[in-house]
Design a protein around this motif. Structure first.
Motif, PDB file in Angstrom:
ATOM      1  N   ASP A 321       0.856  -1.184   0.000  1.00 44.61           N
ATOM      2  CA  ASP A 321       0.000   0.000   0.000  1.00 44.61           C
ATOM      3  C   ASP A 321       0.894   1.237   0.000  1.00 44.61           C
ATOM      4  OD1 ASP A 321      -1.562   2.280   1.007  1.00 44.61           O
ATOM      5  OD2 ASP A 321      -3.125   0.794   1.314  1.00 44.61           O
ATOM      6  N   PRO A 322       0.826   2.069  -1.029  1.00 45.39           N
ATOM      7  CA  PRO A 322       1.782   3.166  -1.149  1.00 45.39           C
ATOM      8  C   PRO A 322       1.711   4.156   0.008  1.00 45.39           C
ATOM      9  CG  PRO A 322       0.032   3.389  -2.791  1.00 45.39           C
ATOM     10  CD  PRO A 322      -0.112   2.038  -2.166  1.00 45.39           C
ATOM     11  N   TYR A 323       0.530   4.327   0.610  1.00 44.94           N
ATOM     12  CA  TYR A 323       0.438   5.317   1.683  1.00 44.94           C
ATOM     13  C   TYR A 323       0.938   4.805   3.011  1.00 44.94           C
ATOM     14  CZ  TYR A 323      -1.250   8.874  -1.133  1.00 44.94           C
ATOM     15  OH  TYR A 323      -1.295   9.826  -2.081  1.00 44.94           O
ATOM     16  N   LEU A 324       0.869   3.491   3.213  1.00 44.28           N
ATOM     17  CA  LEU A 324       1.315   2.960   4.495  1.00 44.28           C
ATOM     18  C   LEU A 324       2.759   2.474   4.424  1.00 44.28           C
ATOM     19  CD1 LEU A 324      -1.938   1.055   5.488  1.00 44.28           C
ATOM     20  CD2 LEU A 324      -1.153   3.284   6.285  1.00 44.28           C
TER      21      LEU A 324
ATOM     22  N   VAL B  10      -3.070  11.738   5.081  1.00 43.42           N
ATOM     23  CA  VAL B  10      -3.176  10.602   4.161  1.00 43.42           C
ATOM     24  C   VAL B  10      -2.140   9.532   4.497  1.00 43.42           C
ATOM     25  CG1 VAL B  10      -4.222  11.960   2.317  1.00 43.42           C
ATOM     26  CG2 VAL B  10      -1.735  11.684   2.360  1.00 43.42           C
ATOM     27  N   GLY B  11      -1.039   9.926   5.137  1.00 45.76           N
ATOM     28  CA  GLY B  11      -0.030   8.953   5.543  1.00 45.76           C
ATOM     29  C   GLY B  11      -0.525   7.993   6.611  1.00 45.76           C
ATOM     30  N   GLU B  12      -1.597   8.396   7.310  1.00 37.39           N
ATOM     31  CA  GLU B  12      -2.156   7.530   8.360  1.00 37.39           C
ATOM     32  C   GLU B  12      -3.256   6.618   7.826  1.00 37.39           C
ATOM     33  OE1 GLU B  12      -1.646  10.846  11.963  1.00 37.39           O
ATOM     34  OE2 GLU B  12      -3.530  10.666  10.860  1.00 37.39           O
ATOM     35  N   LEU B  13      -3.620   6.804   6.555  1.00 35.40           N
ATOM     36  CA  LEU B  13      -4.782   6.094   6.001  1.00 35.40           C
ATOM     37  C   LEU B  13      -4.361   5.142   4.896  1.00 35.40           C
ATOM     38  CD1 LEU B  13      -7.163   9.172   5.694  1.00 35.40           C
ATOM     39  CD2 LEU B  13      -7.235   7.396   7.448  1.00 35.40           C
ATOM     40  N   SER B  14      -5.211   4.158   4.628  1.00 35.17           N
ATOM     41  CA  SER B  14      -4.965   3.271   3.488  1.00 35.17           C
ATOM     42  C   SER B  14      -5.416   3.970   2.213  1.00 35.17           C
ATOM     43  CB  SER B  14      -5.732   1.968   3.659  1.00 35.17           C
ATOM     44  OG  SER B  14      -7.112   2.217   3.503  1.00 35.17           O
ATOM     45  N   GLU B  15      -4.883   3.510   1.087  1.00 39.72           N
ATOM     46  CA  GLU B  15      -5.277   4.049  -0.200  1.00 39.72           C
ATOM     47  C   GLU B  15      -6.788   3.885  -0.417  1.00 39.72           C
ATOM     48  OE1 GLU B  15      -3.186   2.144  -3.365  1.00 39.72           O
ATOM     49  OE2 GLU B  15      -3.679   3.684  -4.836  1.00 39.72           O
TER      50      GLU B  15
END
Lengths: 331, 331
Positions: A321-324, B10-15
């Motif tokens: 997942d690119p954001y996590l 957004v860094g704390e969330l999934s795509e």
């Protein structure tokens, strides 16, 4: 991107000059209206157009110590061609939005154009870059839009899998993840920063894995072939087989049962590795799989788990997942 | 983007979670296949599709102290809708590639989605965001692809102007440049860094100029209207009237003679100001200009200069080049 005599930076050039250098490398336009006007005009003979966009960003998606400009152009095209193929369509045109730091060398831009063209030529003959946009940015970014034609067929969605269907894949799984691991394990310095790849230190198998990561070759022509053969559902495997199969299962409201014995010698990489850009498809019972597809499981009525591997829930890491998952490094 | 309770980054969330927040703000899909599969499928009833891409990058294209998320989404849509209109086409769908730093607040993303939707609703009813891509990046970047339909008409190119044609424009010129100047002159601190706009300090005219810069409203419906009325050439005026007119003149191999008396009270801004997203078009003699277009000159046989203003070469600054003109500031 070393300083070379006669290789100016894009910050020293006009937009028109940079554009000309790109356009002269892309070959003859195949479009009704190609590059140079406010927009391109692309044929969409059956009255519909397939359209998708995918972006490669310096840092999370590539490192310049590892990817050449050619590699980057090739991969930016390939990942989008795969998404068009996954609808059962044939790619017809790319639009490329390129955002680059002022210090980018012109040779880097032309190398990227060469990579875009090579990917089109090798993976989707007849498709080429028909438009785009240049901007300056602190972060090198390549956003590619791909258009495609269905030639009268229905698009193959993720939602069409039915219990009893065969699950099949075209393209090899796990190689790209092995290539990425190779880069992190063997081509970083003591501080974890990327260093250039020395291919002479690699075995032939390792070189294949690295190529799969840097210049993926998705089986684009097999997308329309699967549609012709009656595929009930299809998708591009970009984030790992288990994660993407769970998305297809979710969209179709079924459970997908994978058989690990069909996945080759490195089952874990095949199940969890990302960026393979293989095609995952389901076919109704009785349909012959098209040449190039291998059966890897079957579709079951919806159960407690979206995906089963050898009848059991999968407990490994399911994908990327690119954001996590990005660690904020560039290089 | 202040830290707010219940407003995660957004860094704390999934795509998937970020995507859902965007999709629920975009309204009902108008496409054959909308968001959620590997690609969208868009109607292209007359067998052709118009396609263009344009990118807004934090720094050269916008400053977050000046542009709200809504403004940014609105402008990213508007500039692309204008390019489709400039071909004589009606926009049918947008694809949005959004690359954002991890620290971006979810409220910023939803504000941007609201801006995209509002621009479509106000400028191009029937068009909406039908696909896209999310990635993480150090530099906030919005690349929008716009698709459009010609409804059986020929595309209106830059190359069709002929001597004797009238030159006309739809949309107001110079306002966006005045809005940008206002920002740099009145809303920067002693070090030249952007500070938030206090609209209460602005006159109504200044507020209009600022709106033209931050949320441009190109006359999208007048593109197809010009095509219906027989326009011989057309383009979006994005880099300044003189520079863009010289491009149209170059493509058509003619000289364009502009009359400054037709350009309103601030001739210099009208001639050289960028980002107006007006439509510049030429019409054969004897054709009535469609409602919304104003005559600003005529097409001459090709002379020594591409563009004349009141019969003389233009000696002012001709427009804006992103590679030569950006000063590397962000804010």
């Amino acid at each position: 991107m070393g300083v070379e005599h006669g290789d100016p930076t894009v910050g020293e050039l006009s937009e028109g000059r940079i554009l000309r250098s790109i356009l002269e490398r892309l070959g003859e336009s195949q479009a009704i209206v190609g590059p140079g006007d406010d927009a391109a005009v692309i044929a969409a003979a059956d009255g519909r157009v397939v359209a998708t966009v995918d972006t490669l960003v310096h840092g999370p998606d590539f490192r310049l110590a590892w990817s050449s400009a050619f590699d980057l152009g090739y991969k930016a095209a390939a990942v989008n061609l795969a998404d068009v193929a996954a609808m059962g369509a044939t790619p017809t045109a790319l639009l490329v939005a390129l955002a680059m730091p002022d210090a980018t060398r012109l040779s880097f831009v032309t190398g990227l154009a060469d990579g875009l063209r090579a990917a089109c030529r090798e993976l989707a003959p007849g498709c080429r870059v028909e438009g785009g946009d240049l901007t300056v940015s602190d972060t090198l970014t390549v956003a590619v839009t791909a258009l495609g034609a269905l030639a009268g067929r229905e698009p193959v969605l993720r939602s069409g899998a039915r219990p009893g269907d065969a699950v099949a894949v075209a393209g090899r799984l796990g190689r790209s993840a092995r290539g990425l691991r190779l880069l992190f394990e063997r081509f970083t310095d003591a501080g974890g920063h990327p260093v250039p790849v020395d291919e002479t230190t690699l075995s032939p198998g390792e070189r294949d894995d690295l190529a799969a990561q840097l210049r993926p070759g998705p089986p684009v022509a097999l997308g329309p072939a699967a549609a012709e053969a009656g595929a009930s559902a299809m998708m591009d495997v970009s984030d790992g087989l288990v994660l993407d199969a769970s998305r297809l299962a979710e969209a179709s409201d079924v459970t997908i049962a994978l058989e690990s014995a069909t996945l080759g010698s490195d089952v874990e990489d095949a199940l969890a590795g990302g960026e393979d850009h293989a095609l995952l498809a389901t076919f109704p019972v009785g349909r012959a799989l098209p040449h190039g597809f291998t059966r890897i499981g079957s579709v079951h009525a919806r159960g407690a788990d979206r995906v089963l591997v050898d009848g059991r829930p999968y407990v490994g890491r399911g994908g990327w997942d690119p954001y996590l998952d990005w660690d904020s490094r560039t290089g």
